[in-house]
Design a protein around this motif. Structure first.
Motif: not given
Lengths: 385, 385
Positions: A151-157, A179-182, B379-385, A115-121
């Motif tokens: 990143i916000l999407d990741l933080l949401e997960i 599990e799919d977060f990683f 770059i232009y696409a969503n990395p999660f898809v 969480g901290a490193e994602l937030n740093r980026i």
């Protein structure tokens, strides 16, 4: 806020001569990053002297802390620095845990670090993007914000919310991750490194951008220490001071990462471009750290048993951690009787950065004022708290 | 009398058409910017949002026309019209086709240069009359900038005048031909320099990025138009986008062969057997195509580059562009004296320059594809898809 009388006493009173104008920059000026105010005395385009005025976003967070039990103060730490909320959560949790002697399970610590490193980026993206915006390049800013969305999407997960996460608990974190977060994070990091390459081609190597930042707002290492700078701003001045390295917390001592230090790649050490490039490099280091964390993280509990009522022993202690804007310190004073702190003092990097303004603005042009201020990556709520 | 009415109607139609073009350009610019910034842009009003500018216009008209209490009301009111007039009067002598022009002025270029500097008065009045220090700074900046950049622009034009031996736009176009080899831009090295001088100086005169310091959003809030609202505000913007057309049209006329459409440009009646109307329409469309190509380039530059600082801006003008312009003016005279038109050397130089231009364009395309490959275009696409 500065009244007319305060202003008189703070600025050495030299009467405004004919060629000088007093100009009010902020609190709602597009490039003051929230509500910060400067009073600039201009001679044409050049700043003769300046006063930085803080306090427009003061929410009495430290006073609120005195009236709340320790766990209930956690959501307020989100609001200290809304751009990097988990870092603030983490700083507060570590401070209380070390005083109360609470155990944290291994997996919880790894998750906190993610969480901290994602937030740093996230935070550094805002910093470099806003800097680009303030020197006039709109597109890189939007690109940075676009990456931040991922990143916000990741933080949401990870945490359940996009911002103001309130993720860290004493003795653990609030929830485990799917599990799919990683896998998603791995994918994002691959993408992000490519993105930074594009970002550098678009912005960092741009001649005009370089000209605007090189040799603007030079701070030597001694000066930066004198202003009690910390974090990327201090490292840009050539002082390799990173709390993750010097005073490790969590598992940062096991991580392999380098501490980017400003070396005056294009101009002088400690100029605005160094502050910019240090942040770009740090994002790459954070990517490295995240990759290591994800290779090391194991299944396990995420919350240890903690007492229902946390009462800290009488006394005071100061705990510091490395937030994206510099040293984030929680100074907690406890009277040993109640479950509320007697006093909490939060030390933030942005506030230290504000102290340098009056000194550094002298002799700058209006455009430089904006560029220098943006390069410090000041966030208004962190200044006032 | 009939003549007067005819003139009046004709100029009204002209004005409306150009206002319409400027309006559509605001839409085009926003769409292009959206594309560059990975977002969509306006797409709600009409097919793909094409009517957005009309909606904006209606909104602007409906807004209250606020005049600040301490503003100098009369000057404050007329300033936008002065700017608007300055830009639109510039279009009078520009030949969109052999017959599609307002007035075939023999001193066309003089007239254009004069009208272009006329805009400064409007901007300065607007900045001063607002009684706002930011506006005043913006007005002063714009005056300094425009007056400085008149000189390189005039020097660039001067070279064209020497080449064609006339200040009449029709004759300048007639001096060039339909094929790229005959265009002034590829005639010889000095005209190529002249094109660059004129194009860059036009950007500066039109307050476009990277020279948009008079309205630098992050520095001066909004510069000279800070205090304006409603329709007066829109007039400034109509002028700005109208100016794009002016720059594009001037560059097309003077350096890129105007509307010459693969037939011999004749100011007198065309040879029998040719339908003049068809040629006129084709020439007009060809002219518009070239004009909008340059408009696109200007928009593209705007959304890519940061903004210069005012001293750097002045440096570029006085330290580089003016000396280069003066040397080129001397060079063109020597060139024309020693190398007659259509001699072998002249032809070789033309062909070389044209092919160099083509190679540059092709190399640029190659680089874009290469970079897209490096970033894997994810770059232009969503990395999660």
């Amino acid at each position: 806020m500065i009244t007319e009388n305060d202003l008189q006493s703070r600025v050495e009173i030299t009467p405004i001569n004919g060629s000088e104008i007093e100009i009010n920059m902020g609190p709602h000026h597009p490039s003051t990053h929230g509500v910060i105010r400067f009073i600039l005395f201009l001679d044409g385009e050049i700043v003769v002297r300046a006063v930085a005025d803080v306090g427009y976003l003061h929410r009495s967070i430290e006073k609120i802390a005195e009236n709340l039990p320790y766990p209930m103060f956690m959501p307020y730490t989100d609001r200290v620095d809304y751009v990097a909320a988990i870092n603030c959560n983490l700083g507060y949790a570590l401070a209380v845990e070390s005083l109360a002697g609470l155990e944290v399970p291994e997996r919880a610590t790894w998750l906190r670090m993610i969480g901290a490193e994602l937030n740093r980026i996230n935070s550094h993206l805002i910093a470099v993007g806003a800097l680009a915006m303030d020197v006039g390049a709109t597109t890189p800013f939007v690109h940075a914000i676009r990456e931040r969305e991922y990143i916000l999407d990741l933080l949401e997960i990870l945490t359940g919310t996009r911002m103001n996460n309130n993720y860290v608990r004493f003795g653990g974190v609030c929830q485990d991750v799917p599990e799919d977060f990683f896998k998603k994070t791995e994918k994002f990091l691959d993408h992000f490194v490519l993105f930074l390459g594009e970002f550098n081609r678009l912005l960092t190597t741009n001649k005009i951008f370089l000209e605007r930042l090189i040799n603007v707002g030079i701070l030597t290492g001694d000066q930066a220490l004198g202003f009690s700078f910390s974090g990327p701003n201090l490292r840009a001045s050539g002082v390799g001071h990173d709390l993750r390295r010097i005073d490790p917390y969590c598992f940062y001592s096991d991580m392999e990462f380098s501490v980017p230090v400003g070396s005056g790649v294009k101009g002088t050490t400690g100029d605005s471009f160094d502050r910019f490039i240090v942040r770009i490099d740090e994002m790459l280091e954070s990517v490295k750290i995240l990759r290591q964390i994800m290779s090391k993280i194991k299944e396990g509990p995420i919350q240890s048993k903690i007492p229902r009522k946390i009462v800290l022993p009488a006394g005071e202690s100061y705990h510091r951690s490395e937030a994206p804007r510099g040293e984030l310190g929680f100074h907690i004073v406890s009277d040993g009787k109640s479950n509320m702190p007697y006093r909490i003092k939060i030390r933030t990097g942005s506030f230290a950065a504000m102290t340098s303004l009056s000194e550094l603005f002298k002799g700058m042009m209006v455009a430089d004022v904006v560029a220098y201020f943006a390069s410090l990556d000041v966030v208004a709520p962190e200044v006032d708290r | 009398m009939i003549n007067l009415i005819y003139m009046f109607v004709f100029s009204l139609v002209y004005l409306l058409l150009l206002a319409l073009t400027a309006g559509i350009l605001t839409y085009v610019e926003r769409r292009i910017a959206g594309r560059m910034q990975s977002r969509i842009g306006p797409n709600r009003v009409g097919i793909q949002g094409i009517l957005q500018f009309i909606a904006d216009l209606i909104k602007g008209v409906q807004k209250e026309d606020i005049i600040p209490a301490d503003a100098y009301a009369f000057l404050f009111k007329i300033a936008p019209y002065l700017v608007f007039m300055g830009v639109f009067l510039t279009l009078v002598p520009i030949p969109f086709g052999a017959y599609t022009l307002m007035e075939d002025l023999d001193v066309g270029i003089y007239y254009v240069l004069a009208m272009a500097s006329y805009v400064v008065i409007g901007l300065m009045i607007g900045g001063w009359a607002s009684n706002n220090k930011w506006s005043l700074l913006g007005g002063m900046r714009s005056a300094a900038q425009k007056i400085s950049y008149e000189i390189p622009a005039a020097l660039g034009v001067f070279i064209v005048v020497i080449m064609s031996g006339s200040m009449n736009f029709q004759k300048i176009v007639a001096a060039q031909g339909a094929s790229p080899v005959d265009w002034f831009v590829f005639r010889n090295p000095f005209t190529f320099i002249a094109f660059n001088l004129f194009f860059i100086a036009s950007l500066a005169e039109g307050n476009r990025v990277p020279f948009d310091i008079p309205e630098a959003e992050s520095e001066l809030v909004s510069g000279y138009n800070t205090e304006y609202s409603g329709m007066r505000f829109l007039f400034f913007f109509l002028a700005e986008w109208g100016n794009l057309v002016v720059i594009g049209a001037l560059v097309t006329c003077m350096f890129f062969g105007g509307g010459s459409f693969w037939y011999e440009w004749k100011i007198s009646i065309p040879a029998p057997g040719r339908d003049p109307i068809v040629f006129e329409v084709l020439g007009f469309l060809w002219f518009l195509f070239k004009t909008f190509f340059f408009v696109f380039v200007i928009i593209w530059i705007r959304w890519t580059l940061p903004r210069l600082r005012i001293d750097q801006l002045m440096d570029i003008c006085w330290k580089y562009m003016v000396p280069i312009g003066l040397i080129s003016s001397l060079g063109i005279v020597i060139w024309m004296y020693f190398i007659p038109e259509n001699s072998t050397i002249d032809r070789i130089v033309r062909l070389t320059l044209t092919s160099l231009g083509a190679i540059t364009v092709l190399y640029f395309k190659y680089r874009v594809y290469k970079n897209l490959k490096i970033t894997k275009a994810t770059i232009y696409a969503n990395p999660f898809v």
